[in-house]
Write a protein that holds these residues in place. Structure first.
Motif, mmCIF file in Angstrom:
data_model
loop_
_atom_site.group_PDB
_atom_site.id
_atom_site.type_symbol
_atom_site.label_atom_id
_atom_site.label_comp_id
_atom_site.label_asym_id
_atom_site.label_seq_id
_atom_site.Cartn_x
_atom_site.Cartn_y
_atom_site.Cartn_z
ATOM 1 N N ASN A 1 -3.733 -5.679 -8.922
ATOM 2 C CA ASN A 1 -2.578 -6.521 -8.580
ATOM 3 C C ASN A 1 -1.254 -5.933 -9.067
ATOM 4 O OD1 ASN A 1 -2.543 -7.009 -11.325
ATOM 5 N ND2 ASN A 1 -2.994 -9.203 -11.163
ATOM 6 N N GLY A 2 -1.297 -4.785 -9.752
ATOM 7 C CA GLY A 2 -0.084 -4.109 -10.219
ATOM 8 C C GLY A 2 0.553 -4.721 -11.451
ATOM 9 N N ASP B 1 1.475 -1.665 -4.620
ATOM 10 C CA ASP B 1 2.375 -2.017 -3.518
ATOM 11 C C ASP B 1 3.174 -0.822 -2.998
ATOM 12 O OD1 ASP B 1 4.298 -1.608 -5.491
ATOM 13 O OD2 ASP B 1 4.992 -3.687 -5.513
ATOM 14 N N SER C 1 1.942 2.600 -7.650
ATOM 15 C CA SER C 1 1.628 1.193 -7.876
ATOM 16 C C SER C 1 0.903 0.694 -6.623
ATOM 17 C CB SER C 1 2.894 0.377 -8.134
ATOM 18 O OG SER C 1 3.749 0.404 -7.007
ATOM 19 N N ALA D 1 0.844 -1.185 0.000
ATOM 20 C CA ALA D 1 0.000 0.000 0.000
ATOM 21 C C ALA D 1 0.885 1.242 0.000
ATOM 22 C CB ALA D 1 -0.924 -0.006 1.198
ATOM 23 N N SER D 2 0.394 2.294 -0.632
ATOM 24 C CA SER D 2 1.166 3.518 -0.731
ATOM 25 C C SER D 2 1.083 4.301 0.573
ATOM 26 C CB SER D 2 0.663 4.367 -1.890
ATOM 27 O OG SER D 2 -0.689 4.695 -1.687
ATOM 28 N N ARG E 1 5.630 0.671 -4.311
ATOM 29 C CA ARG E 1 7.047 0.632 -4.693
ATOM 30 C C ARG E 1 7.367 1.595 -5.834
ATOM 31 N NH1 ARG E 1 10.064 -4.647 -7.328
ATOM 32 N NH2 ARG E 1 11.994 -3.552 -7.830
#
Length: 173
Positions: free
Chosen positions: A90-91, A45, A43, A1-2, A47
């Motif tokens: 899901n990126g 996640d 993204s 998560a961001s 990242r």
């Protein structure tokens, strides 16, 4: 998560991407190029940040790994406009607007920074005369909603096109 907010700020004569993560008194500049950088998204996640940049002479998509001290990685290198990226939940995929087939259409491609062949797998989902904009994945990643410029004009003004919300189903790429 961001964690934080990415945004574009106009600091004449340029647009750059900044990250405000709440850990310091001021935001951190993520881009420093003399060209315009805008429309950043995290993204899923947290990242990566994907953004639009005009550093190659036209609007292309770039990925920046937040914890690495490396330059942005080009995701698209087409002479057409590529803009408004949106991540699948899901990126694994990236939806975006492109004029590479003539009109502004919604495309989807694998999100694979550094893979020079990923862009060649971009698929036009809409192929519609006029314009399709602002893609957004459904929470399950099976559909993309977007705004579509209609053929009608607003009754309030003959200069305002009407926009509708449309949805397209995806297939496994």
């Amino acid at each position: 998560a961001s964690e934080g907010i990415v945004y574009t700020t106009l600091q004449p004569p340029n647009l750059d991407i900044y990250l405000f993560d709440g850990h310091g008194p001021s935001p951190r500049a993520l881009t420093f190029d003399a060209a315009l950088d805008y429309n950043a998204v995290f993204s899923p996640d947290g990242r990566w940040v994907v953004f639009t940049s005009e550093r190659a002479g036209n609007a292309d998509l770039y990925a920046l790994e937040l914890k690495a001290e490396k330059p942005p990685i080009p995701l698209t290198r087409h002479e057409a406009l590529d803009d408004a990226a949106a991540f699948s939940p899901n990126g694994a995929q990236l939806a975006f607007v492109s004029t590479r087939d003539g009109d502004a259409d919604i495309f989807v491609m694998p999100f694979s920074p550094g893979d020079a062949k990923a862009e060649s797998r971009a698929v036009n989902l809409t192929r519609h005369p006029g314009g399709d904009f602002h893609p957004a994945f459904s929470p399950d990643g099976g559909r993309i909603a977007f705004s579509r410029q209609g053929n009608q004009w607003s009754s309030l003004s003959s200069e305002q096109p009407v926009f509708d919300i449309s949805v397209v189903d995806l297939w496994v790429m």
